[in-house]
Structures are given as C-alpha cells and as structure tokens.
Scaffold this active site. Sequence first.
Site, short mmCIF file in Angstrom:
data_model
loop_
_atom_site.label_atom_id
_atom_site.label_comp_id
_atom_site.label_asym_id
_atom_site.label_seq_id
_atom_site.Cartn_x
_atom_site.Cartn_y
_atom_site.Cartn_z
N ASP A 1 24.77 -7.10 18.01
CA ASP A 1 23.57 -7.76 17.51
C ASP A 1 22.61 -8.04 18.66
O ASP A 1 23.01 -8.02 19.84
CB ASP A 1 23.97 -9.06 16.82
CG ASP A 1 22.77 -9.85 16.34
OD1 ASP A 1 21.95 -9.30 15.58
OD2 ASP A 1 22.63 -11.03 16.76
N ASP B 1 18.99 -10.40 18.57
CA ASP B 1 18.41 -11.74 18.68
C ASP B 1 19.48 -12.79 18.42
O ASP B 1 20.13 -12.80 17.38
CB ASP B 1 17.26 -11.90 17.68
CG ASP B 1 16.29 -12.99 18.10
OD1 ASP B 1 16.57 -13.71 19.07
OD2 ASP B 1 15.22 -13.11 17.47
#
Length: 269
Positions: free
Chosen positions: A10, A12
């Site tokens: 991932d 952010d």
Amino acid sequence: MEHVKGLLIDLDGTLYHGKNIIEGADALIRKLREKKVPYLFVTNNSSRTPQQVAEHLAAMGISALPEEVCTSSLAAASYIAHETPGAKVAILGEEGLEQALLEAGLDITEEQPQYVVQGIDRSFNYSSLTKALKWIHGGAISVLTNPDLLLPSDTGLTPGAGSLGAAIEAASGVKPVIIGKPSSILMKYATDRLGLSPAETAVVGDNLRTDIAAGVNAGCRTVLVMTGITTHDNMEDHITAAGVRPDYICEDLYEAAELLCSSGVNHCD
C-alpha cells in the site's frame, strides 16, 4: 512468512502521508530491490497514472517505476476489458482512469454505454449524477473504482470516490461492482501481474478495513504496519468492523523490512 514469494504494498499511510515520506520507507524498498523480492505498489487512487504515482514516490526519495504501480483504475479497465472486450464505457473520473480505459482498448462514450465507471471526480456535480442515473437505468453496468468515502488533503479530509458512488447508488438503486480495496478484484489483478497465486503473496498496509481486508478476501497473507490509519488504540474497533485480523503486525517499516527479508520470503535468503 513461509511460501511467500512476492509483496503487494500500500502507499498512503504505509509509505507516506500526503507529501511526507514515512521513516524507513526508502530503506524498505531499497532492501527489497537489493534482495530481488518481487513487489508492486497497490493503490485505490484512481486519479493518477502509474507514471504520476511513480514520480510522486520518487520525489520523496522512494525508488519507483511506473510498471511497479497497480491502481484501481488499471484494475477497473482490466476487469471491463475481460468481461466485454472493446466495451462502450462512460467515465466519471480523472486522467488516471481515462488513460487506463483507453489503454485497455475500451471505447469512451456518453451514448448508450455498456458500463459506467466512476472514480474520484473533482468536477462531479448534479449534471454528473443525472447522467449516471440515465446511463444505469438505460442498462449500463455500474463500476466503482474504489469505495473510499474520504481522502486526506493538505486542507483536511475531502469526499472520496465512495462518497460520489454512494450518491449514484442512492439515485439509481443499483449497487456497483467495486474494484478497489477491500474488494479482492484489485488484489487478483495485482497478483496476476506478479505472476503469483494469492497464497504466494503478502499484502502490506496500514488500514485493516481496506488493505488487510482486501488481502484476506483475496487469500493473501497480510502484514499490518502501525504507520497510518490503524493504531493500538483503535485496532480492536477496526478488527471488529473489518471482520479480519492480520497475520503479522509491525510497529514500523524497519520491523517490516526485517520480517519481509529475514523470515522466509523467497529471494531474501
């Protein structure tokens, strides 16, 4: 982490917050490169192209190439192209979504589309909602790139693609096909890109309700990093809401690097 051969990481909240790198992110990616661990950056963000995502990472000192990026727009385009090659598609979204649809050989149109695909759209208005309603009631399949209700910005939280999608669903009465996390569709697209099965892949993220839930839904191993949304104070609430638990929990990215490159991930010997 036995049998894990690749990673879906991932962005952010895991590697950065907005424009600020999270400590250890550059070192983690550098170590994975050195050890030749296959990985992809996987994001629900539908507005940016892979090139723009890579440039954003590079600007913070995180080495990244466009071909290492999987967005919800790319997965949405792949999903539609697989279901209906060359389909007529109406778009409510931005540059990243439009480019992905065009590169998948889809025909972007507002005349009798077979699909309505919607992502974050900062020009969305009443006219947009009216057109979406017309298209869906005309038989178009509704596709939502990602269900994120809120997005962080330099001025605070702003409505995400999921908030716009909620308006379209309320008006049309039709639930969309959801592509991004916590749906498994994005993760399946990413594992296919890696050439690995979900069982051979681990998802690394900060959000139990999206990253970790998507990994579990897809059949991947999961690594929660305490760098963003999930904290020790709210973890049990998120576990209850998501209905899943991570396989591993790391306090920071240095601990994640140690786990991912010293406890069984192939290529990290």
